[in-house]
Design a protein around this motif. Structure first.
Motif, PDB file in Angstrom:
ATOM      1  N   THR A 155       0.854  -1.185   0.000  1.00  0.00           N
ATOM      2  CA  THR A 155       0.000   0.000   0.000  1.00  0.00           C
ATOM      3  C   THR A 155       0.892   1.239   0.000  1.00  0.00           C
ATOM      4  O   THR A 155       2.116   1.133  -0.118  1.00  0.00           O
ATOM      5  N   THR A 156       0.282   2.401   0.142  1.00  0.00           N
ATOM      6  CA  THR A 156       1.069   3.632   0.211  1.00  0.00           C
ATOM      7  C   THR A 156       1.315   4.018   1.671  1.00  0.00           C
ATOM      8  O   THR A 156       0.580   3.624   2.577  1.00  0.00           O
ATOM      9  N   ARG A 157       2.333   4.806   1.883  1.00  0.00           N
ATOM     10  CA  ARG A 157       2.666   5.262   3.238  1.00  0.00           C
ATOM     11  C   ARG A 157       1.520   6.096   3.816  1.00  0.00           C
ATOM     12  O   ARG A 157       1.181   5.972   4.995  1.00  0.00           O
ATOM     13  N   SER A 158       0.907   6.932   2.995  1.00  0.00           N
ATOM     14  CA  SER A 158      -0.211   7.757   3.459  1.00  0.00           C
ATOM     15  C   SER A 158      -1.367   6.891   3.941  1.00  0.00           C
ATOM     16  O   SER A 158      -1.987   7.167   4.978  1.00  0.00           O
ATOM     17  N   THR A 159      -1.675   5.821   3.209  1.00  0.00           N
ATOM     18  CA  THR A 159      -2.747   4.914   3.616  1.00  0.00           C
ATOM     19  C   THR A 159      -2.431   4.269   4.957  1.00  0.00           C
ATOM     20  O   THR A 159      -3.285   4.215   5.854  1.00  0.00           O
TER      21      THR A 159
ATOM     22  N   THR B  90     -19.535  33.259   5.609  1.00  0.00           N
ATOM     23  CA  THR B  90     -20.098  32.280   6.544  1.00  0.00           C
ATOM     24  C   THR B  90     -18.980  31.533   7.248  1.00  0.00           C
ATOM     25  O   THR B  90     -18.004  31.122   6.619  1.00  0.00           O
ATOM     26  N   GLN B  91     -19.136  31.359   8.554  1.00  0.00           N
ATOM     27  CA  GLN B  91     -18.103  30.678   9.329  1.00  0.00           C
ATOM     28  C   GLN B  91     -18.106  29.186   9.022  1.00  0.00           C
ATOM     29  O   GLN B  91     -19.140  28.532   9.013  1.00  0.00           O
ATOM     30  N   MET B  92     -16.905  28.635   8.766  1.00  0.00           N
ATOM     31  CA  MET B  92     -16.735  27.212   8.477  1.00  0.00           C
ATOM     32  C   MET B  92     -16.124  26.547   9.706  1.00  0.00           C
ATOM     33  O   MET B  92     -15.057  26.950  10.181  1.00  0.00           O
ATOM     34  N   LEU B  93     -16.810  25.534  10.231  1.00  0.00           N
ATOM     35  CA  LEU B  93     -16.354  24.833  11.420  1.00  0.00           C
ATOM     36  C   LEU B  93     -16.118  23.359  11.098  1.00  0.00           C
ATOM     37  O   LEU B  93     -16.777  22.786  10.237  1.00  0.00           O
ATOM     38  N   CYS B  94     -15.170  22.727  11.812  1.00  0.00           N
ATOM     39  CA  CYS B  94     -15.007  21.275  11.711  1.00  0.00           C
ATOM     40  C   CYS B  94     -14.538  20.734  13.051  1.00  0.00           C
ATOM     41  O   CYS B  94     -14.063  21.486  13.910  1.00  0.00           O
ATOM     42  N   ASP B  95     -14.682  19.424  13.248  1.00  0.00           N
ATOM     43  CA  ASP B  95     -14.236  18.815  14.495  1.00  0.00           C
ATOM     44  C   ASP B  95     -12.778  18.372  14.387  1.00  0.00           C
ATOM     45  O   ASP B  95     -12.148  18.461  13.332  1.00  0.00           O
ATOM     46  N   GLU B  96     -12.235  17.909  15.498  1.00  0.00           N
ATOM     47  CA  GLU B  96     -10.807  17.569  15.545  1.00  0.00           C
ATOM     48  C   GLU B  96     -10.464  16.375  14.662  1.00  0.00           C
ATOM     49  O   GLU B  96      -9.359  16.287  14.130  1.00  0.00           O
ATOM     50  N   GLN B  97     -11.408  15.447  14.485  1.00  0.00           N
ATOM     51  CA  GLN B  97     -11.142  14.299  13.637  1.00  0.00           C
ATOM     52  C   GLN B  97     -10.970  14.712  12.180  1.00  0.00           C
ATOM     53  O   GLN B  97     -10.114  14.197  11.468  1.00  0.00           O
ATOM     54  N   LEU B  98     -11.789  15.670  11.736  1.00  0.00           N
ATOM     55  CA  LEU B  98     -11.654  16.147  10.362  1.00  0.00           C
ATOM     56  C   LEU B  98     -10.344  16.922  10.192  1.00  0.00           C
ATOM     57  O   LEU B  98      -9.732  16.906   9.122  1.00  0.00           O
ATOM     58  N   GLU B  99      -9.918  17.591  11.256  1.00  0.00           N
ATOM     59  CA  GLU B  99      -8.616  18.257  11.232  1.00  0.00           C
ATOM     60  C   GLU B  99      -7.495  17.227  11.072  1.00  0.00           C
ATOM     61  O   GLU B  99      -6.529  17.456  10.336  1.00  0.00           O
ATOM     62  N   LYS B 100      -7.625  16.069  11.738  1.00  0.00           N
ATOM     63  CA  LYS B 100      -6.636  15.000  11.560  1.00  0.00           C
ATOM     64  C   LYS B 100      -6.621  14.536  10.102  1.00  0.00           C
ATOM     65  O   LYS B 100      -5.556  14.266   9.531  1.00  0.00           O
ATOM     66  N   GLY B 101      -7.803  14.446   9.530  1.00  0.00           N
ATOM     67  CA  GLY B 101      -7.886  14.074   8.126  1.00  0.00           C
ATOM     68  C   GLY B 101      -7.221  15.105   7.235  1.00  0.00           C
ATOM     69  O   GLY B 101      -6.569  14.756   6.243  1.00  0.00           O
ATOM     70  N   PHE B 102      -7.369  16.377   7.584  1.00  0.00           N
ATOM     71  CA  PHE B 102      -6.706  17.449   6.835  1.00  0.00           C
ATOM     72  C   PHE B 102      -5.189  17.306   6.908  1.00  0.00           C
ATOM     73  O   PHE B 102      -4.480  17.455   5.909  1.00  0.00           O
ATOM     74  N   GLN B 103      -4.681  17.009   8.098  1.00  0.00           N
ATOM     75  CA  GLN B 103      -3.237  16.842   8.256  1.00  0.00           C
ATOM     76  C   GLN B 103      -2.731  15.664   7.429  1.00  0.00           C
ATOM     77  O   GLN B 103      -1.653  15.724   6.821  1.00  0.00           O
ATOM     78  N   ALA B 104      -3.519  14.575   7.403  1.00  0.00           N
ATOM     79  CA  ALA B 104      -3.141  13.419   6.585  1.00  0.00           C
ATOM     80  C   ALA B 104      -3.155  13.783   5.103  1.00  0.00           C
ATOM     81  O   ALA B 104      -2.271  13.400   4.339  1.00  0.00           O
ATOM     82  N   LEU B 105      -4.184  14.539   4.705  1.00  0.00           N
ATOM     83  CA  LEU B 105      -4.321  14.943   3.307  1.00  0.00           C
ATOM     84  C   LEU B 105      -3.146  15.795   2.863  1.00  0.00           C
ATOM     85  O   LEU B 105      -2.605  15.611   1.770  1.00  0.00           O
ATOM     86  N   CYS B 106      -2.743  16.721   3.717  1.00  0.00           N
ATOM     87  CA  CYS B 106      -1.696  17.672   3.342  1.00  0.00           C
ATOM     88  C   CYS B 106      -0.293  17.189   3.697  1.00  0.00           C
ATOM     89  O   CYS B 106       0.682  17.916   3.530  1.00  0.00           O
ATOM     90  N   GLY B 107      -0.203  15.968   4.195  1.00  0.00           N
ATOM     91  CA  GLY B 107       1.103  15.450   4.589  1.00  0.00           C
ATOM     92  C   GLY B 107       2.024  15.146   3.426  1.00  0.00           C
ATOM     93  O   GLY B 107       3.229  14.984   3.612  1.00  0.00           O
ATOM     94  N   ASP B 108       1.462  15.036   2.227  1.00  0.00           N
ATOM     95  CA  ASP B 108       2.281  14.697   1.064  1.00  0.00           C
ATOM     96  C   ASP B 108       1.726  15.403  -0.163  1.00  0.00           C
ATOM     97  O   ASP B 108       0.633  15.079  -0.644  1.00  0.00           O
ATOM     98  N   GLU B 109       2.472  16.349  -0.673  1.00  0.00           N
ATOM     99  CA  GLU B 109       2.028  17.146  -1.813  1.00  0.00           C
ATOM    100  C   GLU B 109       1.817  16.293  -3.062  1.00  0.00           C
ATOM    101  O   GLU B 109       1.075  16.680  -3.970  1.00  0.00           O
TER     102      GLU B 109
END
Length: 423
Positions: free
Chosen positions: A81-85, A250-269
């Motif tokens: 698999t990939t490292r990101s996965t 409009t204010q955009m809100l998310c929970d901490e789990q979605l923030e973790k997903g963001f970090q995973a998404l942006c971890g590799d360009e």
């Protein structure tokens, strides 16, 4: 070559395909299915012990969460698999454990089996779109599938046969890159296993985005709060960008789990389309406020108009239950369900309610393939035979009928337990 459907064809969930190349055998994904008794693939323990290797296309639970079962049954090889996965899987294991526990069921594997899983990272041995040797007699090629960071398709070659597996393929992603194998690699393609989750639906992504934005606008204009429960990794991060652009005030809100997903998404360009990575990170920093669980529950009771995304698509968590009750207090509010809803989950129960107290709307965002996408993929790959997967049997049958009527040959619509034998 022989392909056995252990899950995923004729249904949504538990994707798992056993492929026999002469004396060698591989497994493509090993996932689970929520809301029903048959949550796990139809694993054959003897064949599991004899597997040559395993390939994992991405981290979503319907493709990954039964992999430790392979080790319980005696598999002692690696998972390609990939490292990101691999980095994303820890959160998915924790989420699956909570789901099984909340459902009053027992896990069929232990933490020890999870620890036994050994990964080989595709990026370490080959660039995308290039062949590499898995072991003597088996070659593989991979590339990005656009479904989420780390998601890939596979091309396998052994014993005179070539097989393509799309994994979950998203040609319409606004952020992530997706491509297909070079034409010279698929000149004599024996079989393609193709994501056809939207079956014969022909709706294009731009229409769905227009519907999503207009639905949110109507809710916000009447003074309501928009809630979008989404997976931790995947479509939610794309929708945040779309809605932030559509509603700049409009204010955009998310929970901490979605923030973790963001970090995973942006971890590799690498997974992003050209020139999208920096702009997306800047948008998130400027527009998205991250809330912990207590803040989420407190903010849900306030009348302020917001767009809120949480990483719990089936609404199974304690926090989602509390937010749901707060949303019921004002009929101006709305919850938009943008993906597949599993039977027996709180999301499915909410859809079935006659008077939930606020607006509950299905508002699909495209992360799989429908009829036009399947046609385009078939036109590029030109396989001798095709197995359509990831949709209920009745819908897959409709797609099969339309494809055959359009002149495509060798189209299979199967269910778990079926076998395809190639000469």
């Amino acid at each position: 070559m022989q392909v056995e459907v252990w899950g995923g064809a004729g249904e949504h969930g538990r994707s798992c395909y056993y492929v026999q190349f002469g004396q060698r055998s591989v497994l493509l994904d090993c996932g689970v299915k929520k809301g029903q008794e048959d949550m796990y693939p139809l694993l054959d323990a003897a064949k599991v012990r004899g597997l040559t290797t395993v390939f994992l296309s991405h981290a979503h639970e319907d493709h990954s969460m039964a992999i430790p079962l392979l080790y319980r049954h005696g598999y002692n090889g690696v998972v390609w698999t990939t490292r990101s996965t691999a980095h994303q899987l820890e959160s998915y294991y924790a989420s699956w454990l909570r789901y099984v526990s909340d459902a009053g069921k027992e896990m069929p594997y232990t933490a020890e089996h999870i620890e036994q899983v050994r990964y080989r990272f595709l990026e370490d041995v080959s660039a995308p779109g290039q062949w590499f040797s898995v072991e003597p007699g088996i070659e593989a090629c991979w590339g990005p599938s656009g479904h989420l960071a780390g998601s890939v398709w596979f091309l396998l070659k052994a014993e005179g046969h070539t097989l393509f597996y799309s994994g979950d393929y998203s040609p319409d992603s606004r952020l992530l890159s997706a491509n297909l194998p070079a034409p010279e690699y698929v000149k004599d393609l024996s079989l393609a296993i193709i994501d056809a989750a939207y079956a014969d639906d022909e709706t294009e992504q731009e229409i769905l985005i227009e519907t999503l934005v207009e639905t949110c606008r109507q809710v916000l204009n009447r003074g309501g709060h928009v809630w979008l429960p989404v997976p931790m990794c995947g479509r939610g991060h794309e929708m945040i960008e779309i809605l932030a652009e559509a509603f700049p005030d409009t204010q955009m809100l998310c929970d901490e789990q979605l923030e973790k997903g963001f970090q995973a998404l942006c971890g590799d360009e690498f997974w992003f389309q050209a020139d999208k990575w920096h702009a997306y990170k800047q948008m998130w920093s400027n527009r998205v406020q991250v809330l912990n669980e207590e803040q989420v529950m407190r903010r849900s009771t306030l009348p302020e108009r917001t767009i809120f995304l949480s990483a719990d698509p089936m609404l199974q968590s304690r926090a989602s239950g509390i937010v749901l009750e707060a949303c019921r207090a004002r009929q101006e509010n709305a919850i938009l369900l943008t993906g597949h809803v599993y039977p027996g989950t709180r999301a499915a129960q909410l859809l079935a309610e006659e008077k939930p107290g606020f607006e509950v709307t299905r508002c699909r965002y495209k992360i799989h393939q429908g009829l036009p996408d399947v046609r385009r993929m078939l036109d590029q790959l030109r396989p001798k035979s095709t197995l359509l997967v990831h949709a209920p049997k009745v819908k897959t049958d409709r797609l099969q009928t339309k494809l055959i009527a359009s002149g495509y040959d060798g189209i299979f619509s199967c269910v778990p337990g079926d076998t395809i034998i190639m000469g």
